[in-house]
Write an enzyme that holds these catalytic residues in place. Structure first.
Site, mmCIF file in Angstrom:
data_model
loop_
_atom_site.group_PDB
_atom_site.id
_atom_site.type_symbol
_atom_site.label_atom_id
_atom_site.label_comp_id
_atom_site.label_asym_id
_atom_site.label_seq_id
_atom_site.Cartn_x
_atom_site.Cartn_y
_atom_site.Cartn_z
ATOM 1 N N SER A 160 0.833 -1.198 0.000
ATOM 2 C CA SER A 160 0.000 0.000 0.000
ATOM 3 C C SER A 160 0.871 1.253 0.000
ATOM 4 O O SER A 160 1.576 1.518 -0.963
ATOM 5 C CB SER A 160 -0.962 -0.050 1.187
ATOM 6 O OG SER A 160 -1.955 0.927 1.069
ATOM 7 N N ASP B 149 -0.138 -4.258 -3.785
ATOM 8 C CA ASP B 149 -1.351 -3.436 -3.808
ATOM 9 C C ASP B 149 -1.034 -1.962 -3.557
ATOM 10 O O ASP B 149 -1.582 -1.319 -2.659
ATOM 11 C CB ASP B 149 -2.368 -3.956 -2.789
ATOM 12 C CG ASP B 149 -3.781 -3.986 -3.357
ATOM 13 O OD1 ASP B 149 -3.947 -3.884 -4.595
ATOM 14 O OD2 ASP B 149 -4.738 -4.142 -2.571
ATOM 15 N N HIS C 11 -7.774 -5.415 -0.166
ATOM 16 C CA HIS C 11 -6.553 -4.674 0.182
ATOM 17 C C HIS C 11 -5.893 -5.230 1.444
ATOM 18 O O HIS C 11 -4.670 -5.216 1.571
ATOM 19 C CB HIS C 11 -6.900 -3.194 0.374
ATOM 20 C CG HIS C 11 -5.699 -2.290 0.408
ATOM 21 N ND1 HIS C 11 -4.761 -2.263 -0.601
ATOM 22 C CD2 HIS C 11 -5.288 -1.382 1.335
ATOM 23 C CE1 HIS C 11 -3.822 -1.365 -0.302
ATOM 24 N NE2 HIS C 11 -4.120 -0.826 0.861
#
Length: 431
Positions: A275, A298, A353
Site C-alpha cells: 500500500s 497493492d 486490500h
C-alpha cells in the site's frame, strides 16, 4: 475512486457496531478461541528468529524489526504480535474510535497472538544471505506483516521491517533525554522496548490525520520521501553491521548483532512494501541504486510524483488485490512500464486490500469478509501465491542460487487464481 484512509475507515464503521452486538460468545468464535486462526509460519527450511534494533534514540533515528534464519533455541519465545498497549491506542486513533473501548476489543481479539518467529534466537551463520527491506502500509507498524517477513526469512533472506516515523503509522516511539528519569519509570515497559540508558524517556508518536483544508498530496509526498530515507538508513545500518562495525542498540537486547558480520550479501538487496509501503518501494528505488529490484503489494500510488518515474531503473513486480485498485491508480503504475526494464503486474483473484497484512489470518471468515479483512479466496492460498511470485521475482533479479524459479509462471499470472496484469479496465487512450 477508492481513497485509502476511507477504505480502512470502513473497518471502523462496520467493525465496532458488529462486535458490540455480537456479544462475548460469538466474539469468541471469531477471536482467540478459534483453533483455526493464527499467523502461518514460514514454509522454508530455516527456523526464523527476530529482534528489534533502534539506532539513535531520537526521532531522526532508525527503528526496525529484523527477521532472520536462526539456530534452534528451546529457550526462545515467540513475541506478542502487538508489542504493547500503545499500539492498540494508535489503531484506535487511526480508526477514530474511543481508546478504552477499542483496547478491550483489540485485547480480547488479538492480545494473545504471537508472531511466527523466535525472539532473539541465535543467528544462523550459513554463508551470505540476501537482504529485503520491508515498508508497512498506512496505519500499520513493524509487526503487522510478520507472515510475509517470516516466510522470506524461512527461505534464506534477512528481512528488516522498518517502523516509519513519518506519522503515517498507527503508533511508534522514540526517546528523549530526561535527567530526572528514574529506573522505576521503565517498569511498565515490555522487556523488548526498554532503553539501555535510564535517563531516556519514551515518547509515543501516533498517526496524524489530515487537517481541515489540508492538501493530501503534499502531506503524503513528504511522508513517502521520509519513508524512503528510513528504508535507506536501515540498509546503511545493516551494511555497517555486516562490515563489522559496532552499532549501539538503544533498546535492551540480548541478541548478538555482531553475529551478522559478513553474513549479508548487499549486492543482493531488494525493497518490498504494501500500500503506502508500495509507494515507498518506488520512491526508495529512485533514491538508492543499491536496491536491485522491488516488490510492490497493492500499491497506493497517490503519494508519488510522476516526475521521478523515469529515474526508477530497477525491475518491479506489482502484486495487486482484485477489489482495491481503480483505473487512475493502475494508469500511474503503467507509467512505470519500460521496454528495457522488467515491470510485471499480476492480480490475485478474490483478494482485498487487507489480504496482505496479518489481520487476514486472525479474523473469522464471515466477520473478516464484512470488515474487508478477507476476500473470497482462502487467505493462506492468496498469501502463498503472493509469496511464491515474490520469491521467483527476487531470484530472477538478485541472481539467487535457489529453486524459486519453479514459480516463474506466477510472475506472468499463470495460475487459475491469478490475472495477468489487472482486472481493471483502463482505456487505451489514457495510456
Amino acid at each position: 475512486m477508492p481513497h485509502l484512509p476511507t477504505e480502512i475507515e470502513h473497518i471502523l464503521t462496520v467493525w465496532f457496531p458488529v462486535v458490540f452486538m455480537l456479544g462475548r460468545t460469538q466474539v469468541a468464535v471469531m477471536g482467540n478461541c478459534s483453533n483455526t486462526l493464527g499467523i502461518p509460519p514460514g514454509k522454508g527450511p530455516h527456523q526464523v528468529g527476530c529482534a528489534d534494533l533502534m539506532v539513535d534514540h531520537t526521532v531522526q533515528g532508525s527503528f526496525f524489526r529484523l527477521y532472520y534464519p536462526c539456530e534452534p533455541s528451546p529457550s526462545s519465545e515467540k513475541p506478542c504480535w502487538i508489542p504493547s498497549q500503545e499500539y492498540f491506542d494508535g489503531l484506535a486513533d487511526f480508526m477514530k474510535i474511543n481508546r478504552s473501548f477499542a483496547e478491550r476489543i483489540f485485547n480480547y481479539l488479538y492480545g494473545s497472538y504471537r508472531i511466527p518467529a523466535f525472539w532473539e534466537a541465535p543467528f544462523k551463520s550459513n554463508g551470505k544471505y540476501p537482504l529485503v527491506i520491508f515498508s508497512h502500509g498506512l496505519g500499520a507498524f513493524r509487526t503487522l506483516y510478520s507472515a510475509i517477513c517470516a516466510e522470506l526469512a524461512s527461505r534464506g533472506f534477512v528481512v528488516a521491517s522498518v517502523e516509519h516515523r513519518d506519522e503515517s503509522g498507527s503508533a511508534t516511539f522514540y526517546f528523549k533525554e530526561n535527567s530526572q528519569m528514574q529506573q522505576q519509570a521503565h517498569q511498565a515497559d515490555t522487556k523488548n522496548s526498554k532503553p539501555v540508558q535510564e535517563n531516556l524517556e519514551k515518547v509515543w508518536m501516533y498517526y496524524r490525520a489530515l487537517k481541515p483544508g489540508e492538501e493530501e498530496f503534499s502531506l503524503r509526498n513528504n511522508q513517502v520521501q521520509q519513508r524512503a530515507n528510513e528504508c535507506i538508513r536501515a540498509l546503511k545500518i545493516l551494511d555497517e553491521i555486516n562490515s563489522g562495525k559496532s552499532v549501539t542498540n538503544v533498546l535492551q537486547s540480548e541478541f548478538d548483532w555482531s553475529s551478522l558480520k559478513n553474513s549479508l550479501d548487499l549486492c543482493k538487496t531488494a525493497v518490498m512494501g504494501h500500500s503506502f509501503g508500495g509507494a515507498t518501494v518506488i520512491e526508495t528505488l529512485c533514491k538508492e541504486l543499491t536496491f536491485k529490484c522491488g516488490v510492490a503489494l497493492d500499491t497506493w500510488m497517490v503519494p508519488l510524483k510522476e516526475e521521478i518515474f523515469p529515474n526508477v531503473k530497477q525491475p518491479i513486480l506489482f502484486i495487486n488485490s482484485e477489489k482495491f485498485q481503480w483505473a487512475g491508480n493502475i494508469i500511474r503504475m503503467r507509467k512505470l512500464d519500460s521496454a528495457s526494464i522488467q515491470r510485471k503486474m499480476i492480480t490475485i483473484r478474490g483478494t482485498v486490500h487487507q489480504s496482505f497484512p496479518d489481520f487476514t489470518f486472525l479474523t473469522g471468515n464471515w466477520i473478516g469478509k464484512v470488515l474487508k479483512l478477507k476476500g473470497d479466496i482462502d487467505p493462506h492460498l492468496a498469501m502463498d501465491l503472493s509469496n511464491k511470485a515474490s520469491l521467483a521475482f527476487l531470484q530472477r533479479h538478485l541472481s539467487l542460487d535457489k529453486d524459486f524459479n519453479q514459480w516463474d509462471p506466477l510472475i506472468d499470472g499463470k495460475d487459475e487464481n491469478l490475472i495477468p496484469g489487472t482486472n481493471i479496465h483502463v482505456p487505451s487512450s489514457s495510456m
